[in-house]
Write a protein that holds these residues in place. Structure first.
Motif, PDB file in Angstrom:
ATOM      1  N   GLN A  56       2.153 -23.642   1.835  1.00 29.77           N
ATOM      2  CA  GLN A  56       2.265 -24.876   2.619  1.00 29.77           C
ATOM      3  C   GLN A  56       1.007 -25.152   3.450  1.00 29.77           C
ATOM      4  OE1 GLN A  56       6.342 -25.369   4.425  1.00 29.77           O
ATOM      5  NE2 GLN A  56       6.556 -23.231   3.802  1.00 29.77           N
ATOM      6  N   GLY A  57      -0.015 -24.320   3.246  1.00 29.23           N
ATOM      7  CA  GLY A  57      -1.245 -24.505   4.011  1.00 29.23           C
ATOM      8  C   GLY A  57      -1.162 -24.027   5.435  1.00 29.23           C
ATOM      9  N   VAL A  58      -0.229 -23.113   5.700  1.00 30.29           N
ATOM     10  CA  VAL A  58      -0.036 -22.573   7.047  1.00 30.29           C
ATOM     11  C   VAL A  58      -0.236 -21.061   6.992  1.00 30.29           C
ATOM     12  CG1 VAL A  58       1.539 -22.294   8.994  1.00 30.29           C
ATOM     13  CG2 VAL A  58       1.604 -24.397   7.622  1.00 30.29           C
ATOM     14  N   ALA A  59      -1.270 -20.569   7.657  1.00 30.61           N
ATOM     15  CA  ALA A  59      -1.549 -19.135   7.644  1.00 30.61           C
ATOM     16  C   ALA A  59      -0.675 -18.418   8.671  1.00 30.61           C
ATOM     17  CB  ALA A  59      -3.017 -18.883   7.959  1.00 30.61           C
ATOM     18  N   PRO A  60       0.056 -17.380   8.258  1.00 33.95           N
ATOM     19  CA  PRO A  60       0.806 -16.593   9.230  1.00 33.95           C
ATOM     20  C   PRO A  60      -0.130 -15.676   9.992  1.00 33.95           C
ATOM     21  CG  PRO A  60       1.052 -15.617   7.070  1.00 33.95           C
ATOM     22  CD  PRO A  60       0.239 -16.865   6.884  1.00 33.95           C
ATOM     23  N   VAL A  61       0.121 -15.529  11.279  1.00 36.97           N
ATOM     24  CA  VAL A  61      -0.680 -14.643  12.131  1.00 36.97           C
ATOM     25  C   VAL A  61       0.301 -13.788  12.928  1.00 36.97           C
ATOM     26  CG1 VAL A  61      -2.484 -14.513  13.882  1.00 36.97           C
ATOM     27  CG2 VAL A  61      -2.409 -16.479  12.327  1.00 36.97           C
ATOM     28  N   PHE A  62       0.183 -12.474  12.825  1.00 37.95           N
ATOM     29  CA  PHE A  62       1.076 -11.578  13.560  1.00 37.95           C
ATOM     30  C   PHE A  62       0.469 -11.278  14.926  1.00 37.95           C
ATOM     31  CE2 PHE A  62       4.037  -9.324  10.330  1.00 37.95           C
ATOM     32  CZ  PHE A  62       4.408 -10.554   9.810  1.00 37.95           C
ATOM     33  N   GLU A  63       1.244 -11.500  15.984  1.00 44.23           N
ATOM     34  CA  GLU A  63       0.714 -11.345  17.342  1.00 44.23           C
ATOM     35  C   GLU A  63       1.073  -9.997  17.953  1.00 44.23           C
ATOM     36  OE1 GLU A  63       0.945 -13.122  21.879  1.00 44.23           O
ATOM     37  OE2 GLU A  63       1.914 -14.247  20.272  1.00 44.23           O
ATOM     38  N   LEU A  64       0.092  -9.428  18.645  1.00 43.79           N
ATOM     39  CA  LEU A  64       0.314  -8.269  19.507  1.00 43.79           C
ATOM     40  C   LEU A  64       1.129  -8.723  20.711  1.00 43.79           C
ATOM     41  CD1 LEU A  64      -0.505  -5.315  20.406  1.00 43.79           C
ATOM     42  CD2 LEU A  64      -2.366  -6.446  21.655  1.00 43.79           C
ATOM     43  N   HIS A  65       2.302  -8.094  20.940  1.00 46.17           N
ATOM     44  CA  HIS A  65       3.187  -8.625  21.976  1.00 46.17           C
ATOM     45  C   HIS A  65       4.203  -7.577  22.401  1.00 46.17           C
ATOM     46  CE1 HIS A  65       5.689 -11.569  24.092  1.00 46.17           C
ATOM     47  NE2 HIS A  65       4.741 -12.462  23.899  1.00 46.17           N
ATOM     48  N   VAL A  66       4.553  -7.587  23.688  1.00 48.62           N
ATOM     49  CA  VAL A  66       5.603  -6.701  24.158  1.00 48.62           C
ATOM     50  C   VAL A  66       6.923  -7.063  23.474  1.00 48.62           C
ATOM     51  CG1 VAL A  66       4.540  -6.266  26.408  1.00 48.62           C
ATOM     52  CG2 VAL A  66       6.137  -8.176  26.152  1.00 48.62           C
ATOM     53  N   ASN A  67       7.776  -6.068  23.379  1.00 46.82           N
ATOM     54  CA  ASN A  67       9.101  -6.190  22.757  1.00 46.82           C
ATOM     55  C   ASN A  67       9.051  -6.362  21.249  1.00 46.82           C
ATOM     56  OD1 ASN A  67      10.329  -6.118  25.351  1.00 46.82           O
ATOM     57  ND2 ASN A  67       9.972  -8.306  25.584  1.00 46.82           N
ATOM     58  N   MET A  68       7.869  -6.341  20.682  1.00 49.89           N
ATOM     59  CA  MET A  68       7.713  -6.496  19.242  1.00 49.89           C
ATOM     60  C   MET A  68       7.250  -5.165  18.635  1.00 49.89           C
ATOM     61  SD  MET A  68       8.644  -9.608  19.241  1.00 49.89           S
ATOM     62  CE  MET A  68       8.927 -10.744  20.599  1.00 49.89           C
ATOM     63  N   TRP A  69       7.279  -5.074  17.310  1.00 48.72           N
ATOM     64  CA  TRP A  69       6.981  -3.813  16.642  1.00 48.72           C
ATOM     65  C   TRP A  69       5.623  -3.242  17.034  1.00 48.72           C
ATOM     66  CZ3 TRP A  69       2.666  -3.420  13.543  1.00 48.72           C
ATOM     67  CH2 TRP A  69       2.077  -4.627  13.125  1.00 48.72           C
ATOM     68  N   ASN A  70       4.661  -4.128  17.329  1.00 51.61           N
ATOM     69  CA  ASN A  70       3.315  -3.640  17.609  1.00 51.61           C
ATOM     70  C   ASN A  70       3.080  -3.319  19.079  1.00 51.61           C
ATOM     71  OD1 ASN A  70       3.117  -6.330  18.529  1.00 51.61           O
ATOM     72  ND2 ASN A  70       2.118  -6.996  16.639  1.00 51.61           N
ATOM     73  N   GLU A  71       4.164  -3.327  19.902  1.00 49.52           N
ATOM     74  CA  GLU A  71       4.018  -2.774  21.242  1.00 49.52           C
ATOM     75  C   GLU A  71       3.757  -1.268  21.155  1.00 49.52           C
ATOM     76  OE1 GLU A  71       5.921  -2.994  25.740  1.00 49.52           O
ATOM     77  OE2 GLU A  71       7.163  -3.618  24.043  1.00 49.52           O
ATOM     78  N   SER A  72       4.128  -0.683  20.037  1.00 57.92           N
ATOM     79  CA  SER A  72       3.709   0.680  19.719  1.00 57.92           C
ATOM     80  C   SER A  72       2.357   0.558  19.017  1.00 57.92           C
ATOM     81  CB  SER A  72       4.743   1.367  18.813  1.00 57.92           C
ATOM     82  OG  SER A  72       4.339   2.684  18.512  1.00 57.92           O
ATOM     83  N   TYR A  73       1.278   0.640  19.789  1.00 62.71           N
ATOM     84  CA  TYR A  73      -0.048   0.271  19.319  1.00 62.71           C
ATOM     85  C   TYR A  73      -0.509   1.061  18.094  1.00 62.71           C
ATOM     86  CZ  TYR A  73      -0.084  -1.443  24.159  1.00 62.71           C
ATOM     87  OH  TYR A  73       0.233  -2.045  25.347  1.00 62.71           O
TER      88      TYR A  73
END
Length: 350
Positions: free
Chosen positions: A138-155
């Motif tokens: 659809q021409g929309v790039a997904p971007v995963f954000e570094l964020h508290v309460n999310m999986w990547n809060e475990s750096y």
């Protein structure tokens, strides 16, 4: 709309949750200005290229009217999701992004699946690959954000997952909001939440962006940071002492005023030097960009917002805090560009 500054190589946006002209008599609130007023503030400030927020189906026409009225596009949009619960919502939000003209969708994925378990690395990889295929069609790039309460809060999970995706020949689009790291510096409670206290105390993991080999340097070296955000925080800063959660605890403190608050506008003492890790994170992203011709960094947004863990109930002007962030970003780029022209900007070899 043309970018405000043709020599500024990024698109600079303001998160709509921060487009609020709060004050002593009208503290930061969850009751927001109208969509039209939010767009007006962002446009008339003269420092932003676009408005960053995802419309709801119920107000998408208001967004369309404001985009046209103020000649202010929506290039990026964000939302949060729980796998196993919000799959259909994510698909529809990708469609909304395409309909409104946004080219990137910032995705915050909760640590836990709707069934209750912590997401495995493979589940996150599969999640990214699925949404990447769906979004790019659809021409929309997904971007995963570094964020508290999310999986990547475990750096420590970020780099292995990013490399696993990149090994498939797929770019891993990452949004570094380093406020979600910097506020934990020197805070044992928060380091435990990120499962990194031992690694930090031993020196194996370095959160301070001023230190060689920092976590931010590691992520930038993966050439995956397509978007970065500026929300200023202070290392081990106070919690939000003007807002209590339902259990009586104070909300987390993940927002520190960019400019000195006037008397009574904030609940704690303010020290300018505490802003420096947040500022350095932006400078680092820019230094990486100017020294790497293939840098993917495209978007920068200011993120001084109104939610409980951030600015809710503060009495400073929330929008003016975003304006101050934007002015700093533009000035920092001018300084880095001048230093680079003089041969004074380098990047550490991997």
């Amino acid at each position: 709309m043309k970018p405000i500054d043709p020599d500024f190589p990024f698109l600079l946006g303001c998160n709509g949750r921060g487009a609020q002209a709060s004050s002593m008599s009208r503290p930061v609130s969850l009751e927001e200005h109208s969509i039209d007023e939010q767009f007006r503030l962002v446009k008339e400030s003269g420092v932003f290229d676009y408005f960053d927020r995802i419309p709801l189906r119920s107000n998408i026409d208001d967004y369309r009217k404001a985009i046209e009225k103020y000649d202010l596009p929506v290039h990026t949009a964000s939302w949060f999701y729980m796998l196993g619960r919000d799959d259909a919502l994510l698909s529809d939000n990708l469609k909304i992004c395409a309909e409104i003209g946004a080219k990137a969708h910032n995705i915050m994925t909760f640590t836990h699946h709707a069934q209750g378990h912590v997401l495995s690395d493979q589940e996150i990889i599969d999640h990214y690959l699925q949404v990447y295929d769906e979004g790019m069609k659809q021409g929309v790039a997904p971007v995963f954000e570094l964020h508290v309460n999310m999986w990547n809060e475990s750096y420590a999970r970020v780099t292995p997952i990013a490399k696993a995706i990149q090994s498939r020949g797929i770019p891993f689009n990452f949004n570094v909001d380093y406020s979600h790291v910097a506020f934990k510096i020197g805070n044992p409670e928060e380091l435990d939440i990120s499962e990194c206290r031992e690694a930090v105390e031993s020196g194996q993991m370095k959160l301070d962006p001023f230190e060689p080999g920092s976590l931010l340097e590691e992520w930038l070296n993966l050439n995956m940071v397509t978007w970065t955000q500026l929300r200023t925080v202070g290392p081990n800063q106070p919690k939000n002492l003007w807002y209590k959660n339902e259990d009586g605890s104070y909300a987390r403190g993940i927002q520190y005023p960019m400019t000195r608050p006037a008397a009574g506008e904030w609940h704690s003492q303010w020290h300018a030097y505490l802003l420096e890790p947040s500022k350095e994170a932006i400078r680092m992203a820019m230094r990486y960009h100017i020294t790497h011709p293939n840098s993917p960094l495209r978007y920068i947004t200011t993120e001084m917002i109104n939610l409980p863990d951030y600015g809710l109930a503060a009495k400073y002007n929330l929008f003016e805090q975003n304006v101050a962030c934007a002015k700093f970003i533009r000035q920092a780029w001018k300084e880095i560009k001048a230093l680079h022209a003089a041969g004074l900007v380098t990047w550490p070899e991997v």
